[in-house]
Design a protein around this motif. Sequence first.
Motif, PDB file in Angstrom:
ATOM      1  N   SER A 291      11.760  22.497  17.002  1.00  0.00           N
ATOM      2  CA  SER A 291      12.267  21.700  16.394  1.00  0.00           C
ATOM      3  C   SER A 291      10.404  20.245  17.005  1.00  0.00           C
ATOM      4  N   PRO A 292      10.262  19.601  15.828  1.00  0.00           N
ATOM      5  CA  PRO A 292       9.342  18.655  16.734  1.00  0.00           C
ATOM      6  C   PRO A 292      10.317  17.236  16.848  1.00  0.00           C
ATOM      7  N   GLU A 293      11.397  17.340  17.567  1.00  0.00           N
ATOM      8  CA  GLU A 293      11.639  16.403  18.803  1.00  0.00           C
ATOM      9  C   GLU A 293      11.848  16.653  20.528  1.00  0.00           C
ATOM     10  N   ALA A 294      11.003  18.881  20.755  1.00  0.00           N
ATOM     11  CA  ALA A 294      10.355  19.001  21.656  1.00  0.00           C
ATOM     12  C   ALA A 294       9.780  18.655  22.589  1.00  0.00           C
ATOM     13  N   LEU A 295       8.347  17.969  21.660  1.00  0.00           N
ATOM     14  CA  LEU A 295       7.009  16.765  22.507  1.00  0.00           C
ATOM     15  C   LEU A 295       8.278  15.248  22.931  1.00  0.00           C
ATOM     16  N   PRO A 296       8.994  15.234  21.773  1.00  0.00           N
ATOM     17  CA  PRO A 296       9.259  13.367  22.479  1.00  0.00           C
ATOM     18  C   PRO A 296      10.182  13.833  23.593  1.00  0.00           C
ATOM     19  N   GLN A 297      10.923  14.780  23.576  1.00  0.00           N
ATOM     20  CA  GLN A 297      11.494  14.657  24.765  1.00  0.00           C
ATOM     21  C   GLN A 297      10.874  15.115  26.099  1.00  0.00           C
ATOM     22  N   LEU A 298       9.350  16.304  26.158  1.00  0.00           N
ATOM     23  CA  LEU A 298       8.291  15.971  27.321  1.00  0.00           C
ATOM     24  C   LEU A 298       7.499  14.480  27.565  1.00  0.00           C
ATOM     25  N   TRP A 299       7.185  14.022  26.519  1.00  0.00           N
ATOM     26  CA  TRP A 299       7.154  12.894  26.369  1.00  0.00           C
ATOM     27  C   TRP A 299       8.140  12.170  26.955  1.00  0.00           C
ATOM     28  N   PHE A 359       9.324   0.178  26.182  1.00  0.00           N
ATOM     29  CA  PHE A 359      10.689  -0.314  26.431  1.00  0.00           C
ATOM     30  C   PHE A 359      11.238  -0.545  27.162  1.00  0.00           C
ATOM     31  N   ARG A 360      11.905  -1.882  27.200  1.00  0.00           N
ATOM     32  CA  ARG A 360      12.360  -3.037  28.614  1.00  0.00           C
ATOM     33  C   ARG A 360      13.683  -2.528  27.739  1.00  0.00           C
ATOM     34  N   ASP A 361      14.817  -3.609  26.876  1.00  0.00           N
ATOM     35  CA  ASP A 361      16.053  -3.204  26.456  1.00  0.00           C
ATOM     36  C   ASP A 361      16.234  -3.790  26.029  1.00  0.00           C
ATOM     37  N   LEU A 362      17.724  -3.455  24.512  1.00  0.00           N
ATOM     38  CA  LEU A 362      17.754  -3.530  23.631  1.00  0.00           C
ATOM     39  C   LEU A 362      19.152  -4.374  23.330  1.00  0.00           C
ATOM     40  N   ARG A 363      18.904  -5.125  22.659  1.00  0.00           N
ATOM     41  CA  ARG A 363      20.236  -5.864  22.479  1.00  0.00           C
ATOM     42  C   ARG A 363      20.393  -5.872  20.212  1.00  0.00           C
ATOM     43  N   ILE A 364      22.072  -6.029  20.417  1.00  0.00           N
ATOM     44  CA  ILE A 364      22.119  -6.451  19.054  1.00  0.00           C
ATOM     45  C   ILE A 364      22.854  -6.772  18.477  1.00  0.00           C
ATOM     46  N   GLU A 365      22.556  -7.472  17.034  1.00  0.00           N
ATOM     47  CA  GLU A 365      22.771  -8.663  16.607  1.00  0.00           C
ATOM     48  C   GLU A 365      23.328  -8.934  15.549  1.00  0.00           C
ATOM     49  N   VAL A 425      17.667   2.750  18.973  1.00  0.00           N
ATOM     50  CA  VAL A 425      17.192   2.786  18.326  1.00  0.00           C
ATOM     51  C   VAL A 425      16.147   4.091  19.053  1.00  0.00           C
ATOM     52  N   ARG A 426      15.218   4.464  18.399  1.00  0.00           N
ATOM     53  CA  ARG A 426      13.905   5.140  18.598  1.00  0.00           C
ATOM     54  C   ARG A 426      12.478   5.189  18.133  1.00  0.00           C
ATOM     55  N   PHE A 427      11.609   5.092  18.796  1.00  0.00           N
ATOM     56  CA  PHE A 427      10.904   5.113  18.490  1.00  0.00           C
ATOM     57  C   PHE A 427       9.679   6.084  19.047  1.00  0.00           C
ATOM     58  N   ALA A 428       8.777   6.597  17.747  1.00  0.00           N
ATOM     59  CA  ALA A 428       7.768   7.505  17.878  1.00  0.00           C
ATOM     60  C   ALA A 428       8.483   9.155  17.955  1.00  0.00           C
ATOM     61  N   TRP A 429       9.512   9.304  17.785  1.00  0.00           N
ATOM     62  CA  TRP A 429      10.410  10.376  18.232  1.00  0.00           C
ATOM     63  C   TRP A 429       9.765  11.333  17.574  1.00  0.00           C
ATOM     64  N   ASP A 430       8.778  11.475  17.376  1.00  0.00           N
ATOM     65  CA  ASP A 430       8.757  12.887  16.238  1.00  0.00           C
ATOM     66  C   ASP A 430       7.193  13.480  16.587  1.00  0.00           C
ATOM     67  N   GLU A 431       6.995  14.579  17.370  1.00  0.00           N
ATOM     68  CA  GLU A 431       5.437  15.722  17.276  1.00  0.00           C
ATOM     69  C   GLU A 431       4.243  15.398  16.473  1.00  0.00           C
ATOM     70  N   GLY A 432       4.847  14.442  15.860  1.00  0.00           N
ATOM     71  CA  GLY A 432       3.340  14.482  14.693  1.00  0.00           C
ATOM     72  C   GLY A 432       3.735  12.807  14.716  1.00  0.00           C
ATOM     73  N   ALA A 433       3.824  11.970  15.475  1.00  0.00           N
ATOM     74  CA  ALA A 433       3.592  10.132  15.318  1.00  0.00           C
ATOM     75  C   ALA A 433       2.634   9.765  16.060  1.00  0.00           C
ATOM     76  N   PHE A 448       9.736   6.287  23.317  1.00  0.00           N
ATOM     77  CA  PHE A 448      11.351   5.932  23.880  1.00  0.00           C
ATOM     78  C   PHE A 448      11.761   6.377  22.619  1.00  0.00           C
ATOM     79  N   ARG A 449      13.389   6.412  23.709  1.00  0.00           N
ATOM     80  CA  ARG A 449      14.515   6.168  22.644  1.00  0.00           C
ATOM     81  C   ARG A 449      15.510   5.525  23.853  1.00  0.00           C
TER      82      ARG A 449
END
Length: 453
Positions: A291-299, A359-365, A425-433, A448-449
């Motif tokens: 999975s391309p998400e395996a590396l982000p999980q280790l990150w 990443f600190r926090d997320l707010r939805i508007e 939201v997630r950011f750079a959540w891919d092994e090639g990011a 982050f996720r």
Amino acid sequence: MVLQAGQPVAIWGRADAGEKVTVRLAGQTLRTKATADGRWKVMLKPLKPSAAPLNMTAAGKDNRLTVSDILIGEVWLASGQSNMEKPFRNQPGQKDVLNAETELAAANAPQIRLFKVKKARSTTPAADVEGQWVITTPETLDASRFSAVAYVFGKRLHTTLNTPVGLIDSTWGGTRIEPWTAPESMAAVPTLKRYADVKPGQKVDGSDVSGLYNGMISPLVPFGLKGVIWYQGESNLMTAGEFPGGAADYTDKMEALIGGWRRVFGQDLAFYYVQLAPHLYHVVRPAQVVSPEALPQLWAAQTAALRIPHTGMVVTTDLVDDLSDIHPRDKVTVGQRLANLALSKTYGQKGLAINGPKFRDLRIENDKALIRFDDMGGGLVARDAKPLTWFQISGADGVWWPATATIAADTVIASNPNVRQPVAVRFAWDEGARPNLMNKEGLPALPFRSPRP
């Protein structure tokens, strides 16, 4: 050789049982007697930094050993797998480090001393390591196959602090974290009980436990250190499909490793490490990573390890020029960023940028996600002055959509017309990011996720 300044200095060795031994160094004279098994040790009072070469003598009943050209300064241990092991050039199967020839040619640094530990596994703690201290020259740095990251780290410490630096390179490519970890420290972490009380040489989850610790770390004790730099994790990621050992418990394993090393060296060593670089694992190594998400999980696991006191992490998402190469060539920037962590957090240097936005926090508007960050430095910017990349957004259905993301002061605003009510939201959540969000000091944002509600 370089001995660590500012802390008691251990000098130890072997002699006949009961033999009297006298050690002299820097105006101090200490006497002791070998134990029944022939071991002896003395502890010198702390020494002040000095670039003036010193001689040490250790004299017994019938022989006298003299060690010359000893400097007093800062001593750091570098460890991990192939990205820390990588020398400037001529590593089989790998490309040379960027600007290797220039770096080597400039490596005339008589106050930087190098010790390369010979690779060794052991089922029980070894008595000694093989290696020798050498003065840094272009020839010795090249011939010793010394870690490029560690050398650049040490060079920056030396030039900034104006003090001698000793570097110990204890690395082995293709190794997991478990063999580097003391067995008793595994037992101290509740999630790692399966690694405790194993017989010498026994494998757990496909890996030997403590074999490299026994052969390449334990024998260095009680040599005085200021801290450790660490670059490892690829092998844990690539065996996660077959055995436990990927992201799921990697944070706990780092806690065990760091705690164990601090315990045996008898001090709260600074510990600075490198987050793995982007690499197309599931493309280049599909049998090992699916999975391309395996590396982000280790990150994420590596980021979580920042909970451990006196640690710091270098992010490398901006330092990769070839996603198919698991050994990125820019090791100079990695070493410099590690050095900046040490200079700021360990030596108290002011004005250094050491962290990218986190990443600190997320707010939805309404239909927008507003993301705030810590460690923004002088502010958030895009590295290439283009729209922000690698942001994704999802609603309650869990489907991820590419997000349009813009910077508004200290906040990133993300949205997608297909997500009317975003929840995550997630950011750079891919092994090639290789995202372009950074602070004005040039340090990349951490992948982050966000937690889901």
